[in-house]
Design an enzyme around this catalytic site. Structure first.
Site, PDB file in Angstrom:
ATOM      1  N   GLU A 111      -9.417  36.854  18.969  1.00  0.00           N
ATOM      2  CA  GLU A 111     -10.456  37.990  18.367  1.00  0.00           C
ATOM      3  C   GLU A 111      -8.814  38.652  17.735  1.00  0.00           C
ATOM      4  OE1 GLU A 111     -13.385  38.176  16.866  1.00  0.00           O
ATOM      5  OE2 GLU A 111     -11.292  39.038  15.118  1.00  0.00           O
ATOM      6  N   LEU A 137       6.499  48.239  10.323  1.00  0.00           N
ATOM      7  CA  LEU A 137       7.127  48.838  10.482  1.00  0.00           C
ATOM      8  C   LEU A 137       7.416  50.021  10.339  1.00  0.00           C
ATOM      9  CD1 LEU A 137       9.775  46.098   8.167  1.00  0.00           C
ATOM     10  CD2 LEU A 137       9.747  46.984  10.652  1.00  0.00           C
ATOM     11  N   CYS A 166      -5.604  47.255  23.502  1.00  0.00           N
ATOM     12  CA  CYS A 166      -4.724  46.123  23.068  1.00  0.00           C
ATOM     13  C   CYS A 166      -3.362  45.312  23.067  1.00  0.00           C
ATOM     14  CB  CYS A 166      -5.031  45.418  21.899  1.00  0.00           C
ATOM     15  SG  CYS A 166      -6.570  44.981  21.651  1.00  0.00           S
ATOM     16  N   LYS A 220      -1.793  46.493  26.679  1.00  0.00           N
ATOM     17  CA  LYS A 220      -1.658  45.554  28.357  1.00  0.00           C
ATOM     18  C   LYS A 220      -1.859  44.312  27.551  1.00  0.00           C
ATOM     19  CE  LYS A 220      -6.512  43.861  27.092  1.00  0.00           C
ATOM     20  NZ  LYS A 220      -6.667  42.874  26.834  1.00  0.00           N
ATOM     21  N   LYS A 244      -5.518  55.732  17.150  1.00  0.00           N
ATOM     22  CA  LYS A 244      -4.633  55.350  15.443  1.00  0.00           C
ATOM     23  C   LYS A 244      -6.106  56.156  14.532  1.00  0.00           C
ATOM     24  CE  LYS A 244      -6.419  50.697  15.138  1.00  0.00           C
ATOM     25  NZ  LYS A 244      -6.468  49.554  14.641  1.00  0.00           N
ATOM     26  N   ARG A 301      -7.867  54.903  24.551  1.00  0.00           N
ATOM     27  CA  ARG A 301      -7.560  53.445  25.516  1.00  0.00           C
ATOM     28  C   ARG A 301      -5.898  53.868  24.996  1.00  0.00           C
ATOM     29  NH1 ARG A 301     -11.714  49.158  25.906  1.00  0.00           N
ATOM     30  NH2 ARG A 301     -12.027  49.642  23.474  1.00  0.00           N
TER      31      ARG A 301
HETATM   32  N1  LIG Z   1     -10.488  46.066  21.280  1.00  0.00           N
HETATM   33  C1  LIG Z   1      -9.889  45.446  19.898  1.00  0.00           C
HETATM   34  O1  LIG Z   1      -9.644  45.955  19.231  1.00  0.00           O
HETATM   35  C2  LIG Z   1      -9.474  44.121  20.227  1.00  0.00           C
HETATM   36  C3  LIG Z   1      -9.198  43.396  19.109  1.00  0.00           C
HETATM   37  C4  LIG Z   1      -9.288  42.251  20.036  1.00  0.00           C
HETATM   38  C5  LIG Z   1      -9.696  41.357  21.312  1.00  0.00           C
HETATM   39  N2  LIG Z   1      -9.976  42.540  22.075  1.00  0.00           N
HETATM   40  C6  LIG Z   1     -10.056  41.899  23.683  1.00  0.00           C
HETATM   41  O2  LIG Z   1     -11.953  41.353  23.247  1.00  0.00           O
HETATM   42  C7  LIG Z   1     -12.129  42.498  25.225  1.00  0.00           C
HETATM   43  C8  LIG Z   1     -13.194  42.878  24.658  1.00  0.00           C
HETATM   44  O3  LIG Z   1     -12.588  44.491  24.357  1.00  0.00           O
HETATM   45  P1  LIG Z   1     -13.670  45.504  23.793  1.00  0.00           P
HETATM   46  O4  LIG Z   1     -12.159  46.441  23.022  1.00  0.00           O
HETATM   47  O5  LIG Z   1     -14.031  44.807  22.791  1.00  0.00           O
HETATM   48  O6  LIG Z   1     -13.699  46.304  25.081  1.00  0.00           O
HETATM   49  P2  LIG Z   1     -15.327  47.612  25.793  1.00  0.00           P
HETATM   50  O7  LIG Z   1     -14.449  47.985  26.781  1.00  0.00           O
HETATM   51  O8  LIG Z   1     -15.197  48.238  24.258  1.00  0.00           O
HETATM   52  O9  LIG Z   1     -16.519  46.015  25.762  1.00  0.00           O
HETATM   53  C9  LIG Z   1     -16.405  45.330  26.636  1.00  0.00           C
HETATM   54  C10 LIG Z   1     -18.342  45.649  26.914  1.00  0.00           C
HETATM   55  O10 LIG Z   1     -18.393  44.849  28.210  1.00  0.00           O
HETATM   56  C11 LIG Z   1     -19.298  45.038  29.215  1.00  0.00           C
HETATM   57  N3  LIG Z   1     -19.205  44.178  30.260  1.00  0.00           N
HETATM   58  C12 LIG Z   1     -18.367  44.446  30.788  1.00  0.00           C
HETATM   59  N4  LIG Z   1     -19.202  43.555  32.311  1.00  0.00           N
HETATM   60  C13 LIG Z   1     -20.191  42.437  32.070  1.00  0.00           C
HETATM   61  C14 LIG Z   1     -21.315  41.352  32.046  1.00  0.00           C
HETATM   62  N5  LIG Z   1     -20.244  41.024  33.164  1.00  0.00           N
HETATM   63  N6  LIG Z   1     -21.836  40.955  31.113  1.00  0.00           N
HETATM   64  C15 LIG Z   1     -21.822  42.266  30.408  1.00  0.00           C
HETATM   65  N7  LIG Z   1     -21.504  42.731  29.727  1.00  0.00           N
HETATM   66  C16 LIG Z   1     -20.558  42.876  30.415  1.00  0.00           C
HETATM   67  C17 LIG Z   1     -19.447  45.917  29.372  1.00  0.00           C
HETATM   68  O11 LIG Z   1     -20.513  47.572  29.775  1.00  0.00           O
HETATM   69  C18 LIG Z   1     -18.588  46.666  27.228  1.00  0.00           C
HETATM   70  O12 LIG Z   1     -19.644  47.619  26.082  1.00  0.00           O
HETATM   71  C19 LIG Z   1     -11.489  42.518  25.516  1.00  0.00           C
HETATM   72  O13 LIG Z   1     -10.699  41.451  26.547  1.00  0.00           O
HETATM   73  C20 LIG Z   1     -10.222  43.111  24.524  1.00  0.00           C
HETATM   74  O14 LIG Z   1      -8.643  42.668  25.051  1.00  0.00           O
HETATM   75  C21 LIG Z   1      -9.865  43.632  22.222  1.00  0.00           C
END
Ligand SMILES: NC(=O)c1ccc[n+]([C@@H]2O[C@H](COP(=O)([O-])OP(=O)(O)OC[C@H]3O[C@@H](n4cnc5c(N)ncnc54)[C@H](O)[C@@H]3O)[C@@H](O)[C@H]2O)c1
Length: 429
Positions: free
Chosen positions: A150, A249, A259, A262, A319, A326
């Site tokens: 994503e 830039l 993101c 980490k 931002k 985070r």
């Molecule tokens: N936030 C961003 O901008 C972004 C962009 C691209 C990719 N990502 C990636 O996407 C992933 C999710 O990021 P996010 O920011 O949406 O995280 P988040 O913490 O907002 O959401 C994660 C959700 O997963 C749930 N969860 C955890 N364990 C679970 C399980 N076993 N079964 C069902 N639900 C479960 C949590 O309760 C939470 O609601 C990460 O790997 C992140 O690196 C995030």
């Protein structure tokens, strides 16, 4: 039923899961969302949106009839073959990605020849291969696996889902990869169909490259401060070069968020675990950490000791247009200011609730001017538009001192100076 209307399951309803779910519902799919957070699911069932993301509330409301929320994975398994996984993959102490939530999902999925895991969570390169091994060990060899990283950005996530720069699908060439490609087809985005490991690496390399661009321009800004050049002018001149591009830039007080920190760390660790020392990323990370702290030096340059000095922080989120705290630069900044004895007040239009859980020793104001009242200095931490549009005459009237530090080079320096205030940006003349 058209192929684009294939029902899907989405596991994890955070920033990525909820936007993905609402986006596919908008394209016509029935979507079964699953989360282990029962309170979150309850709120979603009642039409509440647990996060702040522009346009998401409207998108969810418009597609409410096609969206189903549950804490029970079985609900998604019954209705959908494609299970998008969007659970968190936070860093561990070693800097590696913590895949425990991903493994919990895998453990909860029963044997099946009908289902596929579609990995949206950002995972180290090699995760798909090791999960497919785990499927085999657990007698679940019939499960298909697709890497579909994503790229959405918090603050414009809905827009990014509907108009992606590209869609990346890494798969083993079976039915599931084809099905994911068909789901995304209506968006008309360029498609990169590749193997699983390469798809995983596209995501990590993209974030690492963007973070590198930010640390690079921050170092240029620091050199500008020593040499009399203005980094905004420099970035403008660089950015017009097609090979470089103007995005990412903007010099400032460092990148944060859920993101970049980490994912850059995870790629560095991944390389290290494989025996390769990724020197460039080590520097990118260090530059970013130092950049967050440079504001302290600027404050001391003007105010001397910070003991008892009143400092106002405008913005706390990592931002604008998000409530996500985070790894926000404000966390380091407020901790450093506290340690140096400053009295800190802060205002953020939407992140206060999240900030209260993470930040201690500062007071939260109800308006920007309340935060600024009596302040010796103000630091723009997050470039929310309401700060850019501030009436600097009114600011000058309520402040006790006159120092404005523009941590994002987003303010109109002339307007600030015209109000009788002292303007200091990052790498600016
Ligand atoms: N936030 C961003 O901008 C972004 C962009 C691209 C990719 N990502 C990636 O996407 C992933 C999710 O990021 P996010 O920011 O949406 O995280 P988040 O913490 O907002 O959401 C994660 C959700 O997963 C749930 N969860 C955890 N364990 C679970 C399980 N076993 N079964 C069902 N639900 C479960 C949590 O309760 C939470 O609601 C990460 O790997 C992140 O690196 C995030």
């Amino acid at each position: 039923m058209s192929a684009a209307r294939q029902p899907i399951g989405v596991i994890g309803t955070g920033y990525v899961g909820l936007v993905t779910a609402a986006g596919f519902a908008e394209l016509g799919s029935e979507v079964w969302c699953v989360d282990i957070d029962a309170a979150k699911i309850e709120r979603l069932r009642h039409g509440e949106v647990p996060i702040y993301e522009p346009g998401l509330k409207e998108l969810l409301a418009r597609n409410a009839a096609r969206m189903h929320f549950s804490t029970d994975l079985a609900d998604a398994l019954v209705h959908a073959r494609l299970l998008f996984v969007a659970v968190g993959t936070p860093p561990t102490y070693s800097g590696d990605a913590d895949l425990s939530a991903v493994h919990a999902v895998v453990a909860a999925i029963p044997r099946s020849d009908e289902h596929a895991l579609v990995m949206k969570s950002t995972v180290p390169c090699g995760t798909g291969a090791s999960l497919r091994r785990v499927f085999g060990e657990q007698g679940k060899g019939g499960l298909a696996y697709v890497s579909c990283p994503e790229f959405l950005k918090e603050g414009s996530a809905v827009e990014d889902f509907l108009h992606p720069d590209r869609v990346v699908v890494g798969d083993a060439g079976d039915w599931a990869g084809d099905a994911v490609v068909r789901l995304y087809e209506p968006l008309g985005a360029p498609l990169v169909r590749t193997d699983i490991a390469s798809a995983e690496m596209v995501k990590l390399a993209s974030n690492a490259f963007l973070a590198t661009k930010i640390s690079f321009i921050n170092e240029i800004a620091n050199v500008c401060e020593e040499t009399g050049a203005d980094v905004v002018e420099v970035a403008r001149g660089m950015g017009l070069d097609d090979r470089i591009g103007a995005k990412f830039l903007q010099a400032g007080i460092g990148y944060g968020g859920s993101c970049f920190p980490k994912d850059v760390d995870a790629l560095k660790q991944l390389a290290g675990n494989s025996g390769y020392h990724f020197q460039l990323l080590t520097a990118v990370i260090e530059v970013n950490e130092l950049q967050k702290r440079r504001v302290i030096g600027k404050l001391q340059k003007h105010l001397g000791s910070l003991v008892g000095k009143r400092v106002a922080l405008l913005g706390l989120a990592f931002k604008p247009n998000t409530d996500d705290m985070r790894e926000a630069s404000s966390l380091v900044l407020s901790a450093r200011l506290n340690a140096d004895g400053a009295v800190v007040s802060a205002y953020d239009p939407v992140a206060e609730e999240q900030a209260r859980a993470l930040v201690t020793g500062i007071s939260f104001a109800a308006t920007p001017l309340d935060a600024l009242r009596g302040a010796d200095a103000v630091v723009l931490v997050t470039e929310w538009s309401e700060f850019i549009e501030l009436d600097w005459g009114a600011v000058a009237e309520v402040m006790g001192g006159d120092l404005v530090i523009d941590g994002r080079n987003a303010l109109d320096a002339e307007a600030v100076r015209a109000a009788g205030l002292v303007y200091e940006g990052i790498g600016r003349r």
